[in-house]
Design an enzyme around this catalytic site. Structure first.
Site, PDB file in Angstrom:
ATOM      1  N   ARG A   1      -7.452  -8.191  -8.208  1.00 47.45           N
ATOM      2  CA  ARG A   1      -8.271  -9.519  -8.261  1.00 47.45           C
ATOM      3  C   ARG A   1      -9.802  -9.157  -8.599  1.00 47.45           C
ATOM      4  NH1 ARG A   1     -10.669  -9.232  -3.498  1.00 47.45           N
ATOM      5  NH2 ARG A   1      -9.310  -8.405  -1.864  1.00 47.45           N
TER       6      ARG A   1
ATOM      7  N   HIS B   1     -13.973  -2.858   9.623  1.00 42.06           N
ATOM      8  CA  HIS B   1     -13.303  -2.506   8.420  1.00 42.06           C
ATOM      9  C   HIS B   1     -13.777  -3.605   7.357  1.00 42.06           C
ATOM     10  CE1 HIS B   1     -11.299   0.423  10.210  1.00 42.06           C
ATOM     11  NE2 HIS B   1     -10.653   0.098  10.888  1.00 42.06           N
TER      12      HIS B   1
ATOM     13  N   LYS C   1       0.813  -1.272  -0.125  1.00 39.23           N
ATOM     14  CA  LYS C   1       0.132   0.037  -0.105  1.00 39.23           C
ATOM     15  C   LYS C   1       0.909   1.397  -0.105  1.00 39.23           C
ATOM     16  CE  LYS C   1      -4.258  -1.943   2.016  1.00 39.23           C
ATOM     17  NZ  LYS C   1      -3.740  -3.370   1.811  1.00 39.23           N
TER      18      LYS C   1
ATOM     19  N   GLU D   1      -2.735   6.488   8.082  1.00 36.36           N
ATOM     20  CA  GLU D   1      -3.458   7.459   7.510  1.00 36.36           C
ATOM     21  C   GLU D   1      -4.346   8.274   8.267  1.00 36.36           C
ATOM     22  OE1 GLU D   1      -5.939   5.064   4.660  1.00 36.36           O
ATOM     23  OE2 GLU D   1      -4.478   4.900   3.268  1.00 36.36           O
TER      24      GLU D   1
END
Length: 630
Positions: A297, A235, A116, A200
């Site tokens: 994917r 999440h 990421k 983040e």
């Protein structure tokens, strides 16, 4: 076109791929572990190969065995599904090196988007907006804490190799950072073999918007519009829909074109999803939507995109992997109606969403117009402790959002699963929630109000009265409610209550004899002495009460039992230690998730039978708490 295909996966996604392959005349090969010997994907494929024991590390994650199975069966191509090895660049390269067709993106694209931190840097260079945060190489706890302090709380810790909601922790205050970082790293190492993280800024009113992209080997890249996956728990997505509520044409164009730029930046081929986080405090606006990550994917929620576009994305994958151009140009794609998907899991919301394992004695899905059920199990199959406990993806399509929502509700609430517990009633409450119904949901809704959604439905005295009537007709010696008399026995005083067993627990109730109509669905069980009462997808087995109480210890008497087989990964207390209600005692790793076991009341740890690293069986007594004297 590919003529033979091995699916390097299991469960629902393997069945989904097989369905399209069969329609296209492609021979299919399944792989399976010990636990999956009788699984639906094994039964559905033309051929199946055993690849190892039940744990994924000894079967589905062994790429060399999967490639050997392809060679053994003469399969021409390998489709990875999602999860497992689907985003493993080394496995993708090994498939290609073996002379097989890889139904997925180039290994270089997987690598570019797999971490990421590197992906966000790449997106910044491609002109794709990204969220503020820390992507640095210095992974020391001290540096990460300093960066979190600089960003300002709340912050989000994310595993750089993460996905599926694992390896993510929201931290609300500086004093919570160290423990959250340790837990996040531990889960990331266990799930992905990589404990590196990024930070983040936590968006206060976040919405999760993602765009389906597709590329081919001829340089074409298109988008198939957006999905909204904002209804989440820890999440993990709960209900997904397409298109996104409140998305205007200008904002859609901006976010979808940003997704196409992102895909082109890594020369993307095949199906992929660009995930964005949006600040929804003032509605969806192009200047308040930022790139989060790319999933290289097919996504779990791809059916909602298929339903609104009329396209089969697995067919697209197979055609692209065969070297064909994309089946449609961008100007040939359009949105038709609305679609929603709910993930029906074998789990018990009333017990902290703990997975529920066992045999699916009854498995019947509800019905509504516009329905679609994608499942990897069948009635009589086992829900295993080794894998994700998803029973099915339930999808509904309608002319507009509310029609899709109500149709989905009808399917979920009308489903019957027994004796395995499910999250069906939780899904119904989520679909009924006024905020969700209005399309104004953000990712924190369940966190704020999920406790009420997770409460188990209850049988009313009216429900129990009708069950008692039904049972009484078939049970000699059991005194049902007859002509206003109940509990009648010779030489005994009448009582105003009657006892039944509900899911094995004795329940006393005052019969309801008001004559009002009864609409709750009931199903007669084979022995005719019990009834299955169904309320919003929750099943209650009601029968004669044969005992005066229940057996076994539970949290009510201070016994802390293992809710399922698993491994103890942390012990937070010692024998003799004073604890307070809600204090974490142990952490159990099971079904690929961490589960915290907490003190049911203030007291003392009188007994401790758990050690870090130890394997435990379901029902094992892990600790005993003695209640503090008041």
């Amino acid at each position: 076109m590919i003529t033979s295909l091995l699916i390097a996966n299991r469960g629902e996604i393997a069945c989904r791929v097989i369905r399209t392959a069969r329609r296209l005349g492609i021979r299919t090969v399944a792989v399976y572990s010990d636990a999956d010997a009788n699984a639906l994907h094994v039964r559905s494929a033309d051929e199946a190969v055993h690849i190892g024991p039940s744990p994924v590390r000894e079967s589905y994650l062994l790429g060399d065995r999967i490639i050997a199975a392809a060679r053994q069966t003469g399969a021409e191509a390998i489709h990875p599904g999602y999860g497992f090895l689907s985003e493993n660049a080394e496995f993708a390269q090994a498939v290609i090196d073996a002379g097989l067709i890889w139904v997925g993106p180039n290994p270089s694209s997987i690598t570019a988007m797999g971490l990421k931190d590197a992906a966000k840097t790449l997106m910044q260079e491609a002109g794709v907006p990204t969220t503020p945060g820390y992507l640095g190489d210095d992974q020391s706890a001290e540096r990460l804490k300093a960066e979190a302090d600089k960003i300002g709380y709340p912050v989000l810790i994310k595993a750089v190799a993460g996905g599926g909601g694992k390896g993510m922790r929201k931290v609300d205050a500086a004093e919570d950072f160290a423990d959250s970082l340790l837990s996040c790293r531990r889960e990331a190492a266990s799930s992905f073999g990589n404990d590196q993280v990024l930070l983040e800024k936590w968006v206060t009113n976040p919405r999760h918007i993602e765009v389906q992209v597709f590329g081919d080997t001829h340089g074409n890249v298109v988008h198939l519009f957006e999905r909204d996956c904002s209804l989440q728990r820890r999440h993990q997505k709960v209900i997904e829909e397409a298109p996104a509520p409140g998305m205007d044409a200008e904002t859609r164009e901006a976010i979808c074109q940003a997704a196409v730029r992102a895909a082109k930046a890594v020369d993307y081929v095949g199906a992929g999803t660009i995930e964005f986080i949006a600040d929804g405090s003032e509605g969806l606006r192009a200047d308040r939507i930022w790139f989060m990550e790319m999933n290289t994917r097919l996504q779990v929620e791809h059916p909602v995109t298929e339903e609104i576009t009329g396209q089969d994305l697995v067919e697209w994958q197979l055609r692209v992997a065969s070297g064909e151009p994309l089946p449609k140009r961008q100007d040939e794609l359009a949105i038709h109606g609305w679609a929603m998907e709910a993930r029906l899991y074998a789990e018990d919301p009333a017990k902290g969403f703990l997975p529920s394992i066992g045999k699916l004695d009854i498995l019947q899905f509800g019905y509504s117009a516009g329905e679609r059920i994608d499942t990897g199990v069948y009635e009589g199959a086992e829900v295993s402790p080794f894998y994700d406990p998803m029973i099915a993806k339930v999808i509904a399509h309608g002319d507009d959002r509310d029609e899709a929502r109500l149709r989905l509700r009808a399917i979920v609430s009308g489903s019957t699963v027994y004796p395995v517990k499910t999250n069906a009633s939780f899904l119904v409450k989520a679909l009924d929630h006024p905020v969700f119904a209005a399309g104004d949901v953000d990712t924190g809704l369940i966190g704020r109000e999920g406790e009420a959604m997770a409460e188990a439905p209850r049988l009313s005295d009216h429900d129990l009265t009708h069950a008692a009537r039904w049972i009484g007709r078939n049970l000699s010696g059991f005194s049902p409610i007859v002509d206003g008399l109940f509990g009648f026995r010779l030489n005994r005083k009448p009582t105003d209550k009657i006892a039944l067993a509900v899911n094995g627990q004795r329940t006393e109730f005052a019969p309801s004899l008001d004559g009002s109509p009864y609409h709750t669905p009931m199903r007669e069980m084979p022995n005719r002495l019990e009834q299955l009462v169904l309320i919003d997808g929750a099943a209650f087995l009601v029968g004669p009460s044969r005992a005066s109480g229940t057996g076994g210890g539970d949290a009510a008497d201070g016994a802390i039992l293992s809710p399922m087989p698993g491994r103890i990964i942390a012990v937070a207390v010692q024998a003799g230690q004073a604890v307070s209600k809600g204090q974490k005692l142990l952490t159990l790793e099971a079904m690929k998730m961490e589960h915290s076991l907490v003190a049911p009341f203030d007291g003392t740890v009188a007994e401790l039978n758990a050690a870090e690293g130890g394997q435990v069986s379901e029902g094992a007594l892990l600790a005993k708490i003695e209640k503090a004297e008041s």
